[in-house]
Design an enzyme around this catalytic site. Structure first.
Site, PDB file in Angstrom:
ATOM      1  N   ASP A 101      -0.275   5.293   1.145  1.00  0.00           N
ATOM      2  CA  ASP A 101      -0.560   6.037   2.077  1.00  0.00           C
ATOM      3  C   ASP A 101      -0.518   5.550   3.366  1.00  0.00           C
ATOM      4  OD1 ASP A 101      -0.826   8.502   0.514  1.00  0.00           O
ATOM      5  OD2 ASP A 101      -2.698   7.757  -0.410  1.00  0.00           O
ATOM      6  N   ASP A 133       0.803  -1.222  -0.282  1.00  0.00           N
ATOM      7  CA  ASP A 133       0.102   0.089  -0.127  1.00  0.00           C
ATOM      8  C   ASP A 133       0.808   1.165  -0.032  1.00  0.00           C
ATOM      9  OD1 ASP A 133      -2.517   1.788   0.605  1.00  0.00           O
ATOM     10  OD2 ASP A 133      -1.599   1.719   2.487  1.00  0.00           O
TER      11      ASP A 133
END
Length: 229
Positions: A9, A7
């Site tokens: 953020d 991922d």
């Protein structure tokens, strides 16, 4: 060797605070806890919930465009300094070890590419799978499976690393082990409840999980699936 699907953020870069600040500025009447919980989700879903309006409405479309413009002007110029300090070394070691790497994010493909380039992380990721409206986003498995296909590996030979419950639910739905990182949005308890098979409380602990052969505490680190070569 395990392929790693990251991922963006809250996992690679410390952006949730900046994202939350923009959302609060744009949606001052929204409950703070709902704003904070919105980080990492597709913008159409975020603004549909915060503005209580259909996700395909002109209001949501306009709000999403405004958010992207604010993120590009306020956050992207600081991208390199927002990368978690231990992450760059971790990516260097993973690249040196020949690990296949990808980013799987709810950012648009263009937004993800812009941020990764500004953060000087794009060199590590031959594959980036961003959110497009035609394909179900997290927690559906589609993005993780697309990343595995693009890397040329079986999903069972990957691991998902993320800071949100949607990351862990996506991993579980795709049949991919999930490592939840506790320095982003979700708590460790939330990540476990969402299906995380391993937990890293800090970027340093993530290093130990992904590269146990280089860790002094490797004997205590659970093994991860291997990609056949």
């Amino acid at each position: 060797m395990t392929a790693v699907l990251f991922d963006l953020d809250g996992t690679l870069a410390d952006t949730p605070g900046a994202i939350t600040a923009i959302l609060r500025r744009m949606c001052p009447l929204a409950p703070p806890d709902r704003v904070a919980a919105s980080v990492g989700r597709p913008l159409a879903d975020v603004f549909a919930e915060l503005l209580v309006t259909p996700r395909d409405s002109p209001i949501v479309v306009a709000a999403s465009a405004e958010f992207r413009a604010l993120f590009a002007s306020d956050v992207v110029p600081r991208a390199a300094e927002l990368v978690f300090p231990a992450v760059r070394e971790l990516l260097d070691r993973l690249a040196d070890a020949g690990r296949p790497l990808a980013v799987v994010t709810s950012k648009s493909p263009a937004g993800a590419a812009e941020f990764l380039a500004a953060a000087r992380l794009d060199q590590y990721f031959p594959v980036t799978v961003g959110y497009v409206p035609e394909v179900p986003g997290k927690p559906a498995p589609h993005q993780a499976l697309a990343a595995a296909r693009a890397l040329g590996v079986d999903p069972a030979e990957c691991v998902v690393v993320g800071d949100s419950t949607d990351d862990m639910k996506m991993a579980d739905a795709a049949g991919i082990p999930g490592i939840g990182v506790g320095y982003g949005v979700a708590t460790l308890a939330e990540l476990r409840a969402a299906g995380a098979q391993h937990i890293a409380g800090t970027p340093e602990e993530l290093f130990e999980l992904l590269l146990p052969e280089l860790s002094l505490s490797s004997a205590t680190v659970p093994s991860l699936p291997e990609v056949s070569t």
